[in-house]
Design an enzyme around this catalytic site. Structure first.
Site, PDB file in Angstrom:
ATOM      1  N   LYS A   9       0.826  -1.212   0.000  1.00  0.00           N
ATOM      2  CA  LYS A   9       0.000   0.000   0.000  1.00  0.00           C
ATOM      3  C   LYS A   9       0.863   1.267   0.000  1.00  0.00           C
ATOM      4  O   LYS A   9       0.641   2.165  -0.803  1.00  0.00           O
ATOM      5  CB  LYS A   9      -0.925   0.023   1.242  1.00  0.00           C
TER       6      LYS A   9
ATOM      7  N   ARG B 267      -9.447   0.411   9.014  1.00  0.00           N
ATOM      8  CA  ARG B 267      -9.013  -0.937   9.359  1.00  0.00           C
ATOM      9  C   ARG B 267     -10.100  -1.703  10.094  1.00  0.00           C
ATOM     10  O   ARG B 267      -9.894  -2.865  10.447  1.00  0.00           O
ATOM     11  CB  ARG B 267      -7.777  -0.866  10.245  1.00  0.00           C
TER      12      ARG B 267
ATOM     13  N   ARG C 122      11.653  -5.313   4.943  1.00  0.00           N
ATOM     14  CA  ARG C 122      11.334  -3.895   4.706  1.00  0.00           C
ATOM     15  C   ARG C 122      12.304  -2.982   5.453  1.00  0.00           C
ATOM     16  O   ARG C 122      12.615  -3.212   6.614  1.00  0.00           O
ATOM     17  CB  ARG C 122       9.912  -3.597   5.163  1.00  0.00           C
TER      18      ARG C 122
ATOM     19  N   ARG D 124      11.474  -1.153  11.097  1.00  0.00           N
ATOM     20  CA  ARG D 124      10.425  -0.837  12.068  1.00  0.00           C
ATOM     21  C   ARG D 124      10.406  -1.865  13.191  1.00  0.00           C
ATOM     22  O   ARG D 124      10.587  -3.058  12.946  1.00  0.00           O
ATOM     23  CB  ARG D 124       9.058  -0.826  11.370  1.00  0.00           C
TER      24      ARG D 124
ATOM     25  N   ARG E 280      -0.017  -9.103  13.695  1.00  0.00           N
ATOM     26  CA  ARG E 280      -0.651  -8.103  12.830  1.00  0.00           C
ATOM     27  C   ARG E 280      -1.452  -8.769  11.720  1.00  0.00           C
ATOM     28  O   ARG E 280      -2.510  -8.273  11.327  1.00  0.00           O
ATOM     29  CB  ARG E 280       0.419  -7.173  12.239  1.00  0.00           C
TER      30      ARG E 280
HETATM   31  P1  ADP Z   1       2.261  -1.803   3.256  1.00  0.00           P
HETATM   32  O1  ADP Z   1       2.298  -0.291   3.183  1.00  0.00           O
HETATM   33  O2  ADP Z   1       1.057  -2.392   2.586  1.00  0.00           O
HETATM   34  O3  ADP Z   1       2.456  -2.337   4.646  1.00  0.00           O
HETATM   35  P2  ADP Z   1       4.810  -1.592   1.816  1.00  0.00           P
HETATM   36  O4  ADP Z   1       4.440  -0.771   0.627  1.00  0.00           O
HETATM   37  O5  ADP Z   1       5.570  -0.926   2.899  1.00  0.00           O
HETATM   38  O6  ADP Z   1       3.499  -2.336   2.417  1.00  0.00           O
HETATM   39  O7  ADP Z   1       5.605  -2.862   1.284  1.00  0.00           O
HETATM   40  C1  ADP Z   1       6.157  -3.823   2.198  1.00  0.00           C
HETATM   41  C2  ADP Z   1       7.535  -4.248   1.711  1.00  0.00           C
HETATM   42  O8  ADP Z   1       7.390  -5.010   0.509  1.00  0.00           O
HETATM   43  C3  ADP Z   1       8.463  -3.090   1.386  1.00  0.00           C
HETATM   44  O9  ADP Z   1       9.768  -3.470   1.781  1.00  0.00           O
HETATM   45  C4  ADP Z   1       8.369  -2.955  -0.150  1.00  0.00           C
HETATM   46  O10 ADP Z   1       9.583  -2.498  -0.712  1.00  0.00           O
HETATM   47  C5  ADP Z   1       8.063  -4.379  -0.583  1.00  0.00           C
HETATM   48  N1  ADP Z   1       7.124  -4.464  -1.725  1.00  0.00           N
HETATM   49  C6  ADP Z   1       6.063  -3.654  -1.985  1.00  0.00           C
HETATM   50  N2  ADP Z   1       5.425  -4.065  -3.106  1.00  0.00           N
HETATM   51  C7  ADP Z   1       6.083  -5.174  -3.538  1.00  0.00           C
HETATM   52  C8  ADP Z   1       5.909  -6.060  -4.644  1.00  0.00           C
HETATM   53  N3  ADP Z   1       4.918  -5.883  -5.532  1.00  0.00           N
HETATM   54  N4  ADP Z   1       6.795  -7.083  -4.779  1.00  0.00           N
HETATM   55  C9  ADP Z   1       7.783  -7.260  -3.877  1.00  0.00           C
HETATM   56  N5  ADP Z   1       8.010  -6.466  -2.826  1.00  0.00           N
HETATM   57  C10 ADP Z   1       7.174  -5.434  -2.642  1.00  0.00           C
HETATM   58  P1  AMP Z   2       0.989   0.485   9.381  1.00  0.00           P
HETATM   59  O1  AMP Z   2       2.109   1.472   9.238  1.00  0.00           O
HETATM   60  O2  AMP Z   2      -0.199   0.815   8.506  1.00  0.00           O
HETATM   61  O3  AMP Z   2       1.459  -0.940   9.201  1.00  0.00           O
HETATM   62  O4  AMP Z   2       0.447   0.623  10.876  1.00  0.00           O
HETATM   63  C1  AMP Z   2       1.302   0.361  11.981  1.00  0.00           C
HETATM   64  C2  AMP Z   2       0.477   0.238  13.253  1.00  0.00           C
HETATM   65  O5  AMP Z   2      -0.201   1.482  13.533  1.00  0.00           O
HETATM   66  C3  AMP Z   2      -0.651  -0.799  13.228  1.00  0.00           C
HETATM   67  O6  AMP Z   2      -0.186  -2.104  13.527  1.00  0.00           O
HETATM   68  C4  AMP Z   2      -1.594  -0.251  14.301  1.00  0.00           C
HETATM   69  O7  AMP Z   2      -1.102  -0.510  15.609  1.00  0.00           O
HETATM   70  C5  AMP Z   2      -1.493   1.254  14.072  1.00  0.00           C
HETATM   71  N1  AMP Z   2      -2.497   1.722  13.079  1.00  0.00           N
HETATM   72  C6  AMP Z   2      -2.251   2.269  11.863  1.00  0.00           C
HETATM   73  N2  AMP Z   2      -3.400   2.573  11.237  1.00  0.00           N
HETATM   74  C7  AMP Z   2      -4.401   2.206  12.064  1.00  0.00           C
HETATM   75  C8  AMP Z   2      -5.821   2.224  11.985  1.00  0.00           C
HETATM   76  N3  AMP Z   2      -6.453   2.688  10.899  1.00  0.00           N
HETATM   77  N4  AMP Z   2      -6.532   1.743  13.042  1.00  0.00           N
HETATM   78  C9  AMP Z   2      -5.919   1.281  14.151  1.00  0.00           C
HETATM   79  N5  AMP Z   2      -4.591   1.199  14.285  1.00  0.00           N
HETATM   80  C10 AMP Z   2      -3.823   1.663  13.258  1.00  0.00           C
END
Ligand code: ADP
Ligand code: AMP
Length: 215
Positions: free
Chosen positions: A13, A88, A127, A160, A171
């Site tokens: 995302k 969420r 990541r 992270r 999660r």
């Molecule tokens: P989200 O925001 O949904 O938690 P991220 O965009 O941070 O996910 O992506 C999670 C990890 O996967 C990051 O390290 C990113 O570089 C990698 N990633 C994102 N999209 C892809 C993909 N299509 N194929 C492989 N790796 C990906």
């Molecule tokens: P994310 O960066 O989207 O993976 O979010 C990291 C953490 O932030 C999650 O595991 C939750 O603890 C909190 N968080 C982010 N967005 C939300 C949401 N919309 N509702 C509740 N908790 C959230």
């Protein structure tokens, strides 16, 4: 263009949202980023959120709903926004709908990215994120040019705290229980576009853009 990117942690995302902000010139509104910023700043919000985040649990609905309500009122969201990580829960989705209705707006599209559980774990453990500009990388799938440094700004890359395997599993369970029902929620609202998030980043990017341009 009022959009939601929906999908489990690690679905891509944030990666796609960053591309869309450049393409459409509208902001990414990522509740996770806002909450991490608050934790970093040591604000009252951060103190409230930290325990939930460290445990891989959701921060209470009323807290995140308030954050998003305020954020969407800001000037830069007038032409549109990309919600990443919100809503969420069904309660958050309902609140969003009524907040938007009060503003005379409604969602244009919800793009859902589907990715297998094993791939999610691999993506999250690899990541790395830039401390300065927030750009995301992956050690294998999207490595930085210089190890440990951001390609865009040279900032330091970090892992992270919640991207460790036990927290990741938690999660993913929380996603399945509390967030996955939103797929049917938005399907029923005829807003959902489901895309295969298992493909390479540029392929997903092309498909997201063509889904949005399909009108
Ligand atoms: P989200 O925001 O949904 O938690 P991220 O965009 O941070 O996910 O992506 C999670 C990890 O996967 C990051 O390290 C990113 O570089 C990698 N990633 C994102 N999209 C892809 C993909 N299509 N194929 C492989 N790796 C990906
Ligand atoms: P994310 O960066 O989207 O993976 O979010 C990291 C953490 O932030 C999650 O595991 C939750 O603890 C909190 N968080 C982010 N967005 C939300 C949401 N919309 N509702 C509740 N908790 C959230």
């Amino acid at each position: 263009m009022d959009l939601i990117l929906l999908g489990p942690p690690g679905a891509g995302k944030g990666t796609q949202a960053k591309m869309l902000t450049e393409h459409f010139g509208i902001p990414q509104v990522a509740t996770g980023d806002i909450l991490r910023g608050a934790v970093q700043a040591g604000s009252a919000l951060g103190l409230k959120a930290k325990g939930f985040m460290d445990a891989g649990l959701l921060v209470p609905d009323e807290v995140v709903i308030g954050i998003v309500r305020e954020r969407l009122l800001q000037e830069d969201c007038r032409a549109g926004f990309i919600l990443d990580g919100f809503p969420r829960t069904v309660a958050q989705a309902d609140a969003l709908q009524s907040n938007l209705a009060e503003l005379g707006r409604r969602l244009d599209r919800v793009v859902s990215l589907t990715v297998d559980a094993d791939a999610l774990v691999e993506r999250l453990t690899g990541r790395r994120t830039c401390r300065s500009c927030g750009r995301g990388f992956h050690l294998t799938f999207d490595p930085p040019m210089v190890a440990g440094r951001c390609d865009a700004c040279g900032g330091e890359l970090y892992q992270r705290d919640d991207d460790r395997e036990e927290t990741i599993r938690k999660r993913l369970t929380v996603y399945a229980q509390q967030t996955a029902p939103l797929i049917d929620y938005y399907r029923s609202a005829k807003l959902l576009v489901e895309l295969d998030g298992m493909q390479a980043i540029p392929v997903v990017q092309e498909q997201v853009l063509s889904a949005l341009q399909a009108g």
